[in-house]
Design a protein around this motif. Structure first.
Motif, PDB file in Angstrom:
ATOM      1  N   HIS A  66       0.779  -1.203   0.022  1.00 26.73           N
ATOM      2  CA  HIS A  66      -0.235   0.014  -0.174  1.00 26.73           C
ATOM      3  C   HIS A  66       0.898   1.197  -0.023  1.00 26.73           C
ATOM      4  O   HIS A  66       0.206   2.299   0.056  1.00 26.73           O
ATOM      5  N   ARG A  67       2.099   1.116  -0.355  1.00 25.62           N
ATOM      6  CA  ARG A  67       2.931   2.340  -0.132  1.00 25.62           C
ATOM      7  C   ARG A  67       2.518   3.130  -1.473  1.00 25.62           C
ATOM      8  O   ARG A  67       2.140   2.505  -2.437  1.00 25.62           O
ATOM      9  N   PRO A  68       2.600   4.618  -1.352  1.00 20.20           N
ATOM     10  CA  PRO A  68       2.495   5.259  -2.367  1.00 20.20           C
ATOM     11  C   PRO A  68       3.398   5.386  -3.580  1.00 20.20           C
ATOM     12  O   PRO A  68       4.618   4.982  -3.515  1.00 20.20           O
ATOM     13  N   THR A  69       3.220   5.575  -4.858  1.00 19.46           N
ATOM     14  CA  THR A  69       3.855   5.635  -5.922  1.00 19.46           C
ATOM     15  C   THR A  69       3.909   6.703  -6.326  1.00 19.46           C
ATOM     16  O   THR A  69       2.695   7.496  -6.705  1.00 19.46           O
ATOM     17  N   LEU A  70       5.122   7.497  -6.507  1.00 20.76           N
ATOM     18  CA  LEU A  70       5.113   8.730  -7.129  1.00 20.76           C
ATOM     19  C   LEU A  70       4.837   8.708  -8.769  1.00 20.76           C
ATOM     20  O   LEU A  70       5.374   7.796  -9.317  1.00 20.76           O
ATOM     21  N   LYS A  71       4.368   9.871  -8.927  1.00 19.91           N
ATOM     22  CA  LYS A  71       4.055  10.403 -10.410  1.00 19.91           C
ATOM     23  C   LYS A  71       4.778  11.392 -10.920  1.00 19.91           C
ATOM     24  O   LYS A  71       5.375  12.029 -10.309  1.00 19.91           O
ATOM     25  N   ALA A  72       4.794  11.560 -12.166  1.00 20.07           N
ATOM     26  CA  ALA A  72       5.527  12.533 -12.934  1.00 20.07           C
ATOM     27  C   ALA A  72       5.100  14.087 -12.220  1.00 20.07           C
ATOM     28  O   ALA A  72       6.008  14.915 -12.133  1.00 20.07           O
ATOM     29  N   ASN A  73       4.007  14.252 -12.034  1.00 21.61           N
ATOM     30  CA  ASN A  73       3.247  15.543 -11.682  1.00 21.61           C
ATOM     31  C   ASN A  73       3.244  15.638 -10.126  1.00 21.61           C
ATOM     32  O   ASN A  73       2.850  16.582  -9.892  1.00 21.61           O
ATOM     33  N   GLY A  83       9.306  21.820  -3.854  1.00 22.14           N
ATOM     34  CA  GLY A  83       8.393  22.499  -4.722  1.00 22.14           C
ATOM     35  C   GLY A  83       8.474  22.294  -6.178  1.00 22.14           C
ATOM     36  O   GLY A  83       7.492  22.665  -7.017  1.00 22.14           O
ATOM     37  N   LYS A  84       9.234  21.425  -6.680  1.00 17.36           N
ATOM     38  CA  LYS A  84       9.331  20.816  -7.973  1.00 17.36           C
ATOM     39  C   LYS A  84       8.882  19.517  -8.212  1.00 17.36           C
ATOM     40  O   LYS A  84       8.710  18.783  -7.338  1.00 17.36           O
ATOM     41  N   THR A  85       8.275  19.482  -9.434  1.00 19.38           N
ATOM     42  CA  THR A  85       7.638  18.036  -9.733  1.00 19.38           C
ATOM     43  C   THR A  85       8.942  17.031 -10.216  1.00 19.38           C
ATOM     44  O   THR A  85       9.860  17.492 -10.673  1.00 19.38           O
ATOM     45  N   LEU A  86       8.471  15.875 -10.186  1.00 25.56           N
ATOM     46  CA  LEU A  86       9.481  14.795 -10.788  1.00 25.56           C
ATOM     47  C   LEU A  86       9.812  15.139 -12.284  1.00 25.56           C
ATOM     48  O   LEU A  86      10.873  14.951 -12.649  1.00 25.56           O
ATOM     49  N   LYS A  87       8.731  15.629 -13.034  1.00 23.97           N
ATOM     50  CA  LYS A  87       8.973  15.926 -14.292  1.00 23.97           C
ATOM     51  C   LYS A  87       9.993  17.128 -14.601  1.00 23.97           C
ATOM     52  O   LYS A  87      10.658  17.018 -15.398  1.00 23.97           O
ATOM     53  N   ILE A  89      12.211  17.843 -12.412  1.00 25.98           N
ATOM     54  CA  ILE A  89      13.761  17.492 -12.000  1.00 25.98           C
ATOM     55  C   ILE A  89      14.255  16.649 -13.087  1.00 25.98           C
ATOM     56  O   ILE A  89      15.552  16.820 -13.495  1.00 25.98           O
ATOM     57  N   TYR A  90      13.431  15.505 -13.648  1.00 23.75           N
ATOM     58  CA  TYR A  90      14.283  14.799 -14.662  1.00 23.75           C
ATOM     59  C   TYR A  90      13.894  15.107 -16.009  1.00 23.75           C
ATOM     60  O   TYR A  90      14.152  14.360 -16.939  1.00 23.75           O
ATOM     61  N   GLU A  91      13.187  16.070 -16.207  1.00 19.84           N
ATOM     62  CA  GLU A  91      12.731  16.648 -17.698  1.00 19.84           C
ATOM     63  C   GLU A  91      12.269  15.649 -18.429  1.00 19.84           C
ATOM     64  O   GLU A  91      12.625  15.285 -19.643  1.00 19.84           O
ATOM     65  N   ILE A  92      11.072  14.941 -17.903  1.00 23.11           N
ATOM     66  CA  ILE A  92      10.681  13.778 -18.615  1.00 23.11           C
ATOM     67  C   ILE A  92       9.847  14.300 -19.836  1.00 23.11           C
ATOM     68  O   ILE A  92       8.938  15.294 -19.904  1.00 23.11           O
TER      69      ILE A  92
END
Length: 92
Positions: A66-73, A83-87, A89-92
């Protein structure tokens, strides 16, 4: 019941199941399952400090399922990327 030092305890120690409610702290009266989903660090602290007695294998298994999974946004709320999204940071 005996405590760690081998002396009688005033009350028997209750081993909580995942459906049992906590009887202490900021999550008092919430089922252990809910606390695992909301605040895994708190559960780890409660186990490590001796406030919570439970079946560790079941506890970890439930957390892993049940652990959360991070998404791009999703927004990072700590560290140098706060304050930044994964998107971003990684320029997806």
């Amino acid at each position: 019941m005996l405590d760690i030092l081998g002396e009688q305890t005033a009350e028997p120690i209750k081993i909580l199941s995942l459906d049992d409610k906590l009887g202490f702290g900021k999550y008092k009266e919430l089922p252990l399952k809910s606390v695992i989903e909301q605040d895994w660090q708190y559960v780890k602290w409660a186990v490590d400090s001796g406030h919570l007695c439970t079946d560790i294998d079941k506890l970890i298994e439930y957390h892993m399922e049940h652990r959360p999974t991070l998404k791009a946004n999703d927004i990072i709320n700590f560290g140098k990327y706060k304050g930044k999204t994964l998107k971003e940071i990684y320029e997806i």
